[in-house]
Design a protein around this motif. Structure first.
Motif, PDB file in Angstrom:
ATOM      1  N   TYR A  24       0.828  -1.205   0.000  1.00  0.00           N
ATOM      2  CA  TYR A  24       0.000   0.000   0.000  1.00  0.00           C
ATOM      3  C   TYR A  24       0.863   1.256   0.000  1.00  0.00           C
ATOM      4  O   TYR A  24       0.618   2.193  -0.772  1.00  0.00           O
ATOM      5  CB  TYR A  24      -0.938   0.006   1.204  1.00  0.00           C
ATOM      6  CG  TYR A  24      -1.802   1.245   1.247  1.00  0.00           C
ATOM      7  CD1 TYR A  24      -2.961   1.329   0.478  1.00  0.00           C
ATOM      8  CD2 TYR A  24      -1.432   2.357   2.017  1.00  0.00           C
ATOM      9  CE1 TYR A  24      -3.731   2.478   0.473  1.00  0.00           C
ATOM     10  CE2 TYR A  24      -2.199   3.507   2.024  1.00  0.00           C
ATOM     11  CZ  TYR A  24      -3.353   3.563   1.251  1.00  0.00           C
ATOM     12  OH  TYR A  24      -4.108   4.708   1.241  1.00  0.00           O
ATOM     13  N   GLY A  42     -11.935  -0.055  -5.931  1.00  0.00           N
ATOM     14  CA  GLY A  42     -11.242  -1.037  -5.126  1.00  0.00           C
ATOM     15  C   GLY A  42     -10.956  -2.289  -5.943  1.00  0.00           C
ATOM     16  O   GLY A  42     -11.131  -2.315  -7.160  1.00  0.00           O
ATOM     17  N   ASP A  45      -7.752  -4.159 -10.394  1.00  0.00           N
ATOM     18  CA  ASP A  45      -7.607  -2.914  -9.640  1.00  0.00           C
ATOM     19  C   ASP A  45      -8.474  -1.843 -10.295  1.00  0.00           C
ATOM     20  O   ASP A  45      -8.173  -1.372 -11.397  1.00  0.00           O
ATOM     21  CB  ASP A  45      -6.133  -2.495  -9.629  1.00  0.00           C
ATOM     22  CG  ASP A  45      -5.846  -1.445  -8.571  1.00  0.00           C
ATOM     23  OD1 ASP A  45      -6.780  -1.070  -7.840  1.00  0.00           O
ATOM     24  OD2 ASP A  45      -4.682  -1.009  -8.468  1.00  0.00           O
ATOM     25  N   THR A  78      -2.484  -7.073  -0.990  1.00  0.00           N
ATOM     26  CA  THR A  78      -2.619  -5.795  -1.694  1.00  0.00           C
ATOM     27  C   THR A  78      -2.721  -4.626  -0.739  1.00  0.00           C
ATOM     28  O   THR A  78      -2.301  -3.505  -1.069  1.00  0.00           O
ATOM     29  CB  THR A  78      -3.868  -5.784  -2.596  1.00  0.00           C
ATOM     30  OG1 THR A  78      -5.041  -5.940  -1.783  1.00  0.00           O
ATOM     31  CG2 THR A  78      -3.806  -6.889  -3.635  1.00  0.00           C
ATOM     32  N   LYS A  83      -5.427  -3.280  -0.044  1.00  0.00           N
ATOM     33  CA  LYS A  83      -6.496  -2.437  -0.591  1.00  0.00           C
ATOM     34  C   LYS A  83      -7.862  -3.000  -0.228  1.00  0.00           C
ATOM     35  O   LYS A  83      -8.007  -4.181   0.080  1.00  0.00           O
ATOM     36  CB  LYS A  83      -6.360  -2.340  -2.113  1.00  0.00           C
ATOM     37  CG  LYS A  83      -5.092  -1.650  -2.581  1.00  0.00           C
ATOM     38  CD  LYS A  83      -5.074  -1.513  -4.088  1.00  0.00           C
ATOM     39  CE  LYS A  83      -3.836  -0.748  -4.557  1.00  0.00           C
ATOM     40  NZ  LYS A  83      -3.820  -0.575  -6.026  1.00  0.00           N
TER      41      LYS A  83
END
Length: 378
Positions: A60, A285, A281, A308, A310
């Motif tokens: 991240y 999100g 991606d 990820t 995310k």
């Protein structure tokens, strides 16, 4: 694939942050968990403070500065990238699936096949049981000859049955066959039933072993001149938005002992070492596409979420809850709720009971992803 120059990060601290966060989170971090605010907005990452030091997922943080991270052979590779920009739109079409209730003009069959269209190329994800998805593609005005990659989630007939029809009839100009390096490791795949049971597509209900493998091998593909790309890493980046994930952690579900492989020593539980899932991606999100989730749908989503760093916006595809009891189904639904997943498109091996429970318990979050479903992520 694009050639990239990587900087190997082998510092113990870097690996510690990546691999030990779950342990920290469970043992030490609950009382020290902190919110991470980026540009005035709280982000969904596992950040915490321990002994005066703030920890956050390496991926991240690197991606905040336009780079990307990949893992291989116990090392972390950081690639300098461009400044973060708005993600391009991605279109996902389910070419065929068990049900065609929403599109009766299209063929349906036990299995699943999805087509992903991006600015950097088109991907065929699984081919279902036969070549019927090709006729559906024509009706949906999709030119299969423009397929750049074929990705197979795992080595079962209801996901790979259309490989031969595709290469023998479509004959794409430049389509790379992309699978895990262990894809052909166990050519003998079986479903084992100890006692008499219901008749399903992969069993007639009688006790014993039923073959559920594939009808081609590496030699067949090479004979057709197909370019083969074997995935030997946990994460394989096709382009800026599409990543193939494998080698999933098993923190939730256990393996299904009825799924087996035949070895020289006899039958044993299939660990599905070849299984992969796709992560897209998007601006909303990560969107996860699954074939059958034999490694466990929560295990797969959890692994991708942690790697990820995310938020997971959507999960689409097979969840293999077909033989799950109500407690496990409820746990899965609650897991998606707790994770903040906004859309769950259940398909194929999810099973009638699980589909009914998703729609009853979480109608705002779930939908049936069936033959002909078109999803656009902008």
């Amino acid at each position: 694939m694009k050639n990239k120059t990587y900087v190997a990060i082998v510092l113990v601290l870097a690996l510690f942050i990546i691999q030990a966060i779950p342990a920290f989170a469970s043992d030490n971090a609950k009382s020290n968990k902190t919110k991470l605010i980026v540009d005035g907005q709280e982000v969904d990452v596992n950040a915490f403070i321990l002994d005066g030091t703030t920890y956050a997922p390496l991926r991240y943080m690197v991606e905040q500065f336009g780079g990307n991270v990949e893992y291989k052979d116990g090392k972390v590779y950081v690639n300098k990238g461009k400044t973060t920009e708005k993600k391009a739109p991605v279109k996902v079409t389910t070419l065929i699936e068990n049900s065609n209730a929403s599109h009766p003009e299209l063929d349906n069959e036990f299995g699943i096949s999805m087509y992903i269209e991006t600015e950097d190329g088109n991907i065929l994800f699984d081919t279902a049981k036969t070549g019927k998805f090709l006729e559906n593609a024509k009706k949906l005005n999709i030119d299969m000859s423009k397929t750049d990659y074929m990705i197979l989630s795992h080595e079962h007939y209801d996901h790979c049955g259309g490989v031969k029809p595709f290469y023998e009839n479509v004959k794409p100009n430049n389509c790379t066959f992309c699978v895990k390096d262990s894809f052909f490791k166990y050519p003998g795949k079986y479903h084992y039933q100890e006692k008499p049971g219901p008749k399903l597509d992969f069993t007639d209900g009688t006790p014993g072993h039923t073959a559920i493998g594939i009808d081609f091998d590496e030699a067949y593909l090479k004979g057709k001149g197909v370019k083969i790309e074997y995935i030997d890493v946990d994460e394989y980046k096709l382009n800026d938005q599409i990543t193939i994930f494998s080698n999933f952690d098993r923190n939730y579900e256990k393996l299904n002992t009825s799924m087996q492989v035949k070895t020289a020593e006899g039958y044993k539980t299939d660990e599905f070492v070849e299984e992969v899932a796709i992560a897209i991606d998007t601006n909303k999100g990560i969107v996860i596409l699954t074939g059958c989730s034999h490694n466990g749908i929560m295990n797969i989503v959890d692994t991708i979420h942690r790697r990820t760093g995310k938020n997971i916006y959507a999960v689409i595809g097979g969840t293999h809850l077909i033989d799950a009891d109500e407690a496990r189904i409820e746990k899965t639904i609650q897991y998606f709720r707790d994770l903040g997943v906004e859309k769950v498109g259940v398909s194929h091996c999810t099973g009638p009971k699980a589909i009914e429970m998703f729609q009853r318990i979480a109608p705002d979050m779930s939908f049936v992803n069936s033959t002909g479903t078109v999803l656009e992520f902008k």
